[in-house]
Scaffold this active site. Structure first.
Site, short mmCIF file in Angstrom:
data_model
loop_
_atom_site.label_atom_id
_atom_site.label_comp_id
_atom_site.label_asym_id
_atom_site.label_seq_id
_atom_site.Cartn_x
_atom_site.Cartn_y
_atom_site.Cartn_z
N ARG A 234 0.86 -1.18 0.00
CA ARG A 234 0.00 0.00 0.00
C ARG A 234 0.90 1.23 0.00
O ARG A 234 1.90 1.27 0.72
CB ARG A 234 -0.92 0.03 1.23
N GLU A 264 -2.69 7.49 -4.82
CA GLU A 264 -3.06 6.85 -6.10
C GLU A 264 -4.55 6.93 -6.40
O GLU A 264 -4.97 6.79 -7.54
CB GLU A 264 -2.60 5.39 -6.11
N HIS A 296 -0.65 -0.06 -9.73
CA HIS A 296 -1.37 -1.04 -8.91
C HIS A 296 -1.86 -2.23 -9.76
O HIS A 296 -3.04 -2.50 -9.87
CB HIS A 296 -2.56 -0.38 -8.19
P1 NAD Z 1 -0.92 -11.48 4.90
O1 NAD Z 1 -1.94 -11.10 5.91
O2 NAD Z 1 -0.79 -12.91 4.50
O3 NAD Z 1 0.52 -11.00 5.43
C1 NAD Z 1 0.77 -9.74 6.00
C2 NAD Z 1 1.87 -9.91 7.02
O4 NAD Z 1 2.19 -8.61 7.52
C3 NAD Z 1 1.44 -10.76 8.23
O5 NAD Z 1 2.38 -11.78 8.45
C4 NAD Z 1 1.40 -9.76 9.38
O6 NAD Z 1 1.77 -10.33 10.63
C5 NAD Z 1 2.44 -8.74 8.91
N1 NAD Z 1 2.32 -7.46 9.59
C6 NAD Z 1 1.21 -6.82 10.02
N2 NAD Z 1 1.54 -5.68 10.63
C7 NAD Z 1 2.90 -5.58 10.58
C8 NAD Z 1 3.83 -4.62 11.06
N3 NAD Z 1 3.44 -3.53 11.74
N4 NAD Z 1 5.14 -4.84 10.82
C9 NAD Z 1 5.57 -5.97 10.16
N5 NAD Z 1 4.72 -6.91 9.69
C10 NAD Z 1 3.40 -6.71 9.90
O7 NAD Z 1 -1.17 -10.54 3.65
P2 NAD Z 1 -0.67 -10.78 2.14
O8 NAD Z 1 -1.68 -11.54 1.40
O9 NAD Z 1 0.74 -11.25 2.17
O10 NAD Z 1 -0.76 -9.27 1.58
C11 NAD Z 1 0.10 -8.24 2.07
C12 NAD Z 1 -0.37 -6.91 1.56
O11 NAD Z 1 -0.18 -6.86 0.14
C13 NAD Z 1 -1.88 -6.65 1.73
O12 NAD Z 1 -2.15 -6.10 3.00
C14 NAD Z 1 -2.19 -5.67 0.63
O13 NAD Z 1 -2.08 -4.36 1.14
C15 NAD Z 1 -1.07 -5.89 -0.38
N6 NAD Z 1 -1.57 -6.38 -1.68
C16 NAD Z 1 -1.27 -5.66 -2.80
C17 NAD Z 1 -1.69 -6.09 -4.04
C18 NAD Z 1 -1.35 -5.34 -5.31
O14 NAD Z 1 -1.95 -5.60 -6.37
N7 NAD Z 1 -0.40 -4.41 -5.30
C19 NAD Z 1 -2.45 -7.26 -4.15
C20 NAD Z 1 -2.72 -7.99 -2.98
C21 NAD Z 1 -2.27 -7.54 -1.75
#
Ligand code: NAD
Length: 343
Positions: A234, A264, A296
Site C-alpha cells: 500500500r 493513487e 497497482h
Molecule cells: P498477509 O496477511 O498474508 O501477510 C501480511 C503480514 O504482515 C502478516 O504476516 C502480518 O503479521 C504482517 N504485519 C502486520 N503488521 C505488521 C507490522 N506492523 N510490521 C511488520 N509486519 C506486519 O497478507 P498478504 O496476502 O501477504 O498481503 C500483504 C499486503 O499486500 C496486503 O495487505 C495488501 O495491502 C497488499 N496487496 C497488494 C496487491 C497489489 O496488487 N499491489 C495485491 C494484494 C495484496
C-alpha cells in the site's frame, strides 16, 4: 443477491460474469468509484462490491446502510479503505478475498526488482531507437545479495521462495514468524537491522496506523548505501517526499520500485495521458531513471482475477445463506503493533 460492483474495469467484467454462472447473483457494474456522492446508485442492493481505491468512510457507509446495503464485499485482500468501526456500528458485514495467488504479487515485485537492477526499461527504449550504447545499464548479480522482507505473510513467503531460488540471503521482519519463510532460510530480525543489512527491501505488510509511513526519513537513514526499495503493498507505507529527497542525495536509497502510491486514488486505473497531472510529488518520482512505477497491477494475472471473482461471489452466497467463511470476514479489531521501537 443483487450486487452493485463499483470501480469495475473491462478486464474483470467478463471474468466476473463467467464466474457468476455458478452463483446466479444479479450483478450491476459501475465504472465509478464508490464514495459518498456515488453511493446512492446502490440503493436497493443488499450487497456492494468494491476495490482498493473505493472510499468506504463513515458518510458513505451510512448512506449505503440507509439504502438497504448489508454486505460490503471487497474484491481484494487489503481493507484499509473501510471504516470498520462504523461498518460494525451499522451492522454491516465486511468480507474480503484474503488470498488470491500471492505469487501474482510476489512475481510482480520481482519484475520491478529485476527491471531496476538490469535496466531493461531503459534498454528497451534504447534498442528501439537504434541506440546500442551500454553505458548506464550496469546491473548487479542477485546471487549473494540480502533481501529484507517486511511482512512475511502469504505474499512475503511467496517472494522469499523466489529470492531463495536466486541465491539470496533472506531477512524478515514481522510480529510472527512464518514457518514457510523459515524453511527458505529466512532469519527474523528487528526493522533497524533489516534495513541496515538488506540490499533490497520489499514491503509486504498491510497498511495500518502502525505501518503508515513505516519508511520515512528516519528509517531511510538506516538503509544500506545503494539499496533498493520495493513496495507492492500500500502506498502510504512510504513517505514519498522522504523517498524523493533520499533518491536525490543517493546516500542510502538508490532504486525505488513501487506499484502503489499514497495518493493513487485520484490517479490510478484511468487513462490520464491527456490530462495535466497536478500531483507534483508523483510527477517528480517519474523523473528519476532509477525509479519504476506501475499503476497497482501486481495482482493482475488471469489466475488471480479468476480466484478473486470466484471467492468474491462465493462470499456473497455464503453471507446470503448465513454461513460466511470466518477467514474471509473482516472484523473491527486491529492487531497490536510489534514492539520493535521503530515505526
Ligand atoms: P498477509 O496477511 O498474508 O501477510 C501480511 C503480514 O504482515 C502478516 O504476516 C502480518 O503479521 C504482517 N504485519 C502486520 N503488521 C505488521 C507490522 N506492523 N510490521 C511488520 N509486519 C506486519 O497478507 P498478504 O496476502 O501477504 O498481503 C500483504 C499486503 O499486500 C496486503 O495487505 C495488501 O495491502 C497488499 N496487496 C497488494 C496487491 C497489489 O496488487 N499491489 C495485491 C494484494 C495484496
Amino acid at each position: 443477491m443483487k450486487i452493485a460492483f463499483f470501480s469495475t474495469q473491462e478486464f474483470e467484467r467478463h471474468v466476473l460474469d463467467e464466474a457468476n454462472q455458478q452463483f446466479h447473483h444479479e450483478i450491476i457494474f459501475y465504472r465509478e468509484k464508490l464514495r459518498r456522492s456515488t453511493a446512492s446508485v446502490a440503493a436497493g442492493c443488499p450487497a456492494v462490491c468494491v476495490f482498493v481505491n473505493d472510499v468506504l468512510d463513515s458518510a458513505t457507509l451510512s448512506q449505503l446502510a440507509a439504502d438497504g446495503t448489508r454486505l460490503i464485499a471487497l474484491r481484494c485482500a487489503g481493507y484499509d479503505n473501510v471504516d470498520l468501526a462504523r461498518a460494525h456500528q451499522l451492522k454491516m458485514a465486511v468480507v474480503r478475498v484474503p488470498a488470491y495467488s500471492p505469487q501474482a504479487v510476489a512475481e510482480h515485485a520481482v519484475a520491478l526488482m529485476m527491471t531496476l537492477n538490469r535496466n531493461t526499461h531503459r534498454a528497451y527504449n534504447r534498442v528501439r531507437d537504434g541506440n546500442f550504447d551500454l553505458n548506464g545499464l550496469v546491473g548487479f548479480n542477485m546471487a549473494g545479495k540480502t533481501v529484507g522482507v517486511v511482512g512475511t505473510g502469504k505474499i512475503g513467503a511467496a517472494l522469499a521462495q523466489i529470492m531463495k531460488g536466486f541465491g539470496c540471503r533472506l531477512l524478515g521482519y514481522d510480529m510472527r514468524s512464518n514457518p514457510r519463510c523459515v524453511e527458505q532460510g529466512m532469519k527474523y530480525t528487528d526493522l533497524a537491522s533489516l534495513l541496515s543489512e538488506s540490499d533490497i527491501v520489499s514491503l509486504h505488510c498491510p497498511l495500518t496506523p502502525e505501518t503508515m509511513h513505516l519508511i520515512n526519513r528516519q528509517t531511510i537513514a538506516l538503509m544500506k548505501r545503494g539499496s533498493m526499495l520495493i513496495n507492492t503493498s500500500r502506498g502510504a507505507l512510504i513517505d514519498a517526499r522522504a523517498a524523493i529527497d533520499a533518491l536525490k542525495t543517493r546516500d542510502h536509497l538508490w532504486y525505488l520500485g513501487i506499484d502503489v502510491y499514497e495518493e493513487e486514488g485520484s490517479l490510478f486505473f484511468k487513462d490520464r495521458s491527456s490530462a495535466i497531472i497536478q500531483d507534483d510529488v508523483f510527477e517528480r518520482l517519474t523523473t528519476f531513471p532509477n525509479t519504476l512505477i506501475t499503476g497497482h497491477q501486481a495482482f493482475l494475472t488471469h489466475e488471480a482475477l479468476r480466484q478473486i471473482a470466484e471467492v468474491t461471489l462465493a462470499n456473497v452466497s455464503d453471507f446470503e445463506s448465513g454461513a460466511p467463511k470466518p477467514e474471509n470476514v473482516v472484523r473491527a479489531i486491529r492487531q497490536p503493533a510489534p514492539s520493535m521501537g521503530l515505526r
